[in-house]
Write an enzyme that holds these catalytic residues in place. Structure first.
Site, short mmCIF file in Angstrom:
data_model
loop_
_atom_site.label_atom_id
_atom_site.label_comp_id
_atom_site.label_asym_id
_atom_site.label_seq_id
_atom_site.Cartn_x
_atom_site.Cartn_y
_atom_site.Cartn_z
N GLY A 11 3.02 -13.06 -2.74
CA GLY A 11 2.97 -11.68 -2.26
C GLY A 11 1.56 -11.12 -2.21
CE1 TYR A 132 9.60 -1.53 -5.82
CE2 TYR A 132 8.78 0.73 -5.87
CZ TYR A 132 8.54 -0.63 -5.92
OH TYR A 132 7.26 -1.09 -6.06
CG ASN A 161 0.96 4.20 -1.50
OD1 ASN A 161 2.01 3.80 -1.03
ND2 ASN A 161 0.76 5.46 -1.87
CG HIS A 175 4.09 -0.12 0.99
ND1 HIS A 175 4.24 -1.38 0.45
CD2 HIS A 175 4.88 0.70 0.24
CE1 HIS A 175 5.08 -1.32 -0.58
NE2 HIS A 175 5.48 -0.08 -0.72
P1 NDP Z 1 5.21 -8.45 -1.97
O1 NDP Z 1 6.45 -8.04 -1.22
O2 NDP Z 1 3.98 -8.67 -1.21
O3 NDP Z 1 5.53 -9.77 -2.80
C1 NDP Z 1 6.71 -9.85 -3.54
C2 NDP Z 1 6.71 -11.16 -4.26
O4 NDP Z 1 7.91 -11.22 -5.04
C3 NDP Z 1 6.74 -12.38 -3.34
O5 NDP Z 1 5.99 -13.40 -3.91
C4 NDP Z 1 8.21 -12.74 -3.31
O6 NDP Z 1 8.44 -14.13 -3.04
C5 NDP Z 1 8.57 -12.44 -4.76
N1 NDP Z 1 10.01 -12.26 -4.91
C6 NDP Z 1 10.81 -11.35 -4.31
N2 NDP Z 1 12.09 -11.54 -4.68
C7 NDP Z 1 12.09 -12.60 -5.53
C8 NDP Z 1 13.10 -13.31 -6.22
N3 NDP Z 1 14.40 -12.97 -6.12
N4 NDP Z 1 12.75 -14.36 -6.99
C9 NDP Z 1 11.45 -14.74 -7.08
N5 NDP Z 1 10.44 -14.11 -6.46
C10 NDP Z 1 10.77 -13.05 -5.68
O7 NDP Z 1 5.01 -7.35 -3.11
P2 NDP Z 1 3.63 -6.80 -3.69
O8 NDP Z 1 2.72 -7.91 -3.97
O9 NDP Z 1 3.21 -5.69 -2.81
O10 NDP Z 1 4.12 -6.14 -5.06
C11 NDP Z 1 3.84 -6.74 -6.31
C12 NDP Z 1 4.31 -5.82 -7.42
O11 NDP Z 1 3.60 -4.58 -7.34
C13 NDP Z 1 5.80 -5.46 -7.35
O12 NDP Z 1 6.32 -5.36 -8.64
C14 NDP Z 1 5.79 -4.08 -6.70
O13 NDP Z 1 6.94 -3.34 -7.06
C15 NDP Z 1 4.53 -3.50 -7.29
N6 NDP Z 1 3.94 -2.41 -6.49
C16 NDP Z 1 3.60 -2.63 -5.18
C17 NDP Z 1 3.05 -1.62 -4.43
C18 NDP Z 1 2.58 -1.81 -3.02
O14 NDP Z 1 2.07 -0.85 -2.42
N7 NDP Z 1 2.71 -3.00 -2.42
C19 NDP Z 1 2.85 -0.26 -5.02
C20 NDP Z 1 3.20 -0.18 -6.41
C21 NDP Z 1 3.74 -1.21 -7.10
P3 NDP Z 1 8.70 -14.61 -1.50
O15 NDP Z 1 7.38 -14.48 -0.79
O16 NDP Z 1 9.14 -16.01 -1.64
O17 NDP Z 1 9.75 -13.70 -0.95
#
Ligand code: NDP
Length: 308
Positions: A11, A132, A161, A175
């Site tokens: 991610g 969420y 964000n 986002h």
């Molecule tokens: P992304 O959507 O970019 O990445 C999510 C990651 O979680 C991916 O690696 C995905 O794997 C993995 N994932 C999702 N579901 C599962 C599952 N069931 N089992 C294993 N892995 C899973 O998210 P971000 O990097 O943006 O977010 C990272 C963290 O930061 C999260 O906790 C989010 O809530 C938090 N956050 C993010 C914000 C933002 O603006 N983006 C703001 C505030 C907090 P795959 O690629 O294989 O689906």
């Protein structure tokens, strides 16, 4: 050498953490949902049994922008709660020495205008991203309970964000910044105007992903972690300022049309960063303009293979 388990490694946040941490003195296992589905208890148990991590950075979650949550609150609540409960539970079972879990400012009460760590659970969350937000609160409560009962060195990292390379540029579910970047790209290509959700007046804090990843990796070196920490770039911008900065960077010259479709989300979000400063693990320093420029360049070079 200490072993670090990084979830969410494919991610936005996980990729940047991995970039930094893989160069440090750790043995890192970086996983995505393709390796282990963390909603499945047995898979999480197997992961911990096999790897036996000393430290865990938990960045996996089901994530979406404002549009992505509509009609899916129950789903976000269920999946994210399962993921977080399974992860923390295994960290307890395996005596993990440090756990950093990614939370979100969405977990704060919707009417809280000046966010401080201790105010997180002092009122209802915003209804638009209820599922969420509650899953993040549940994660936080579990961490607090483990700290109290087992003296666990577990911490909720609470960013605003986040944006940067490897974001989700989906037009409906992304986002605000990544979807704006994608919309501008299409508007330039198709020579059309740019339609923006909402009236552009909502104030937001944004953090460039490399700033956040650097802070998280430095936190891992601390021997004692705080229970919760807000990690934001405290300078606020309204959406119009973000759009105008992007228009300048991309040299977009078409019309920008704001809609009154009630897609404004929360109006104000400002955070207290005194705890972050005290912790001395770095402070977000990338300006919005330079973070957006880097993200735009990356998007152009990576299109059409960006997540969208
Ligand atoms: P992304 O959507 O970019 O990445 C999510 C990651 O979680 C991916 O690696 C995905 O794997 C993995 N994932 C999702 N579901 C599962 C599952 N069931 N089992 C294993 N892995 C899973 O998210 P971000 O990097 O943006 O977010 C990272 C963290 O930061 C999260 O906790 C989010 O809530 C938090 N956050 C993010 C914000 C933002 O603006 N983006 C703001 C505030 C907090 P795959 O690629 O294989 O689906």
């Amino acid at each position: 050498m200490n072993k670090v388990l990084l979830t969410g490694g494919s991610g936005l946040v996980g990729r940047h953490i991995f970039e930094i941490i893989s160069k440090a003195k750790y043995h890192v296992l970086n996983i995505s949902s393709k390796d282990y589905d963390l909603t499945e208890k047995t898979q999480v148990e197997e992961l911990f049994k096999k790897f036996k991590p000393d430290y865990v950075i938990h960045a996996a979650a089901k994530v979406g922008g404002l549009g992505g949550h509509i009609g899916k609150n129950s789903n976000f609540l269920y999946d994210n709660s399962l993921i977080n409960l399974h992860m923390i539970n295994q960290c307890i079972h395996h005596n993990v020495k440090k756990l950093l879990c990614l939370s979100s400012v969405a977990a704060f009460p919707y009417n809280c205008t000046n966010l401080k760590e201790e105010l997180m659970c002092q009122g209802p969350v915003h209804s638009s991203e209820f599922g969420y937000a509650i899953s993040k609160r549940l994660m936080d409560h579990y961490i607090q309970a483990c700290r109290k009962e087992y003296q666990s060195n577990f911490c909720s990292v609470i960013p605003c964000n986040i944006y940067g390379p490897y974001d989700n540029f989906n037009l409906e579910n992304g986002h605000v910044i990544p979807s704006l970047i994608h919309k501008i790209y299409l508007a330039i290509k198709q020579k059309t105007n740019l339609k923006v959700w909402g009236d552009g007046l909502s104030l937001r804090e944004f953090i460039y992903v490399r700033d956040l990843a650097g802070i998280i990796c430095t936190m891992l070196e601390k021997s004692i972690l705080p229970d919760r920490i807000i990690v934001v770039n405290p300078k606020t911008y309204n959406i119009k300022e973000v759009v105008n900065t992007l228009a300048k960077i991309t040299r977009f010259e078409g019309d920008i049309i704001y809609s009154n479709d009630n897609m404004n989300g929360l109006r104000v979000r400002e955070s207290d960063t005194s705890k972050l400063k005290e912790l001395n693990v770095g402070f977000p320093s990338t300006s919005l303009e330079s973070g957006l420029s880097e993200t735009w360049q990356w998007f152009l070079e990576s299109y059409p293979n960006v997540r969208k």
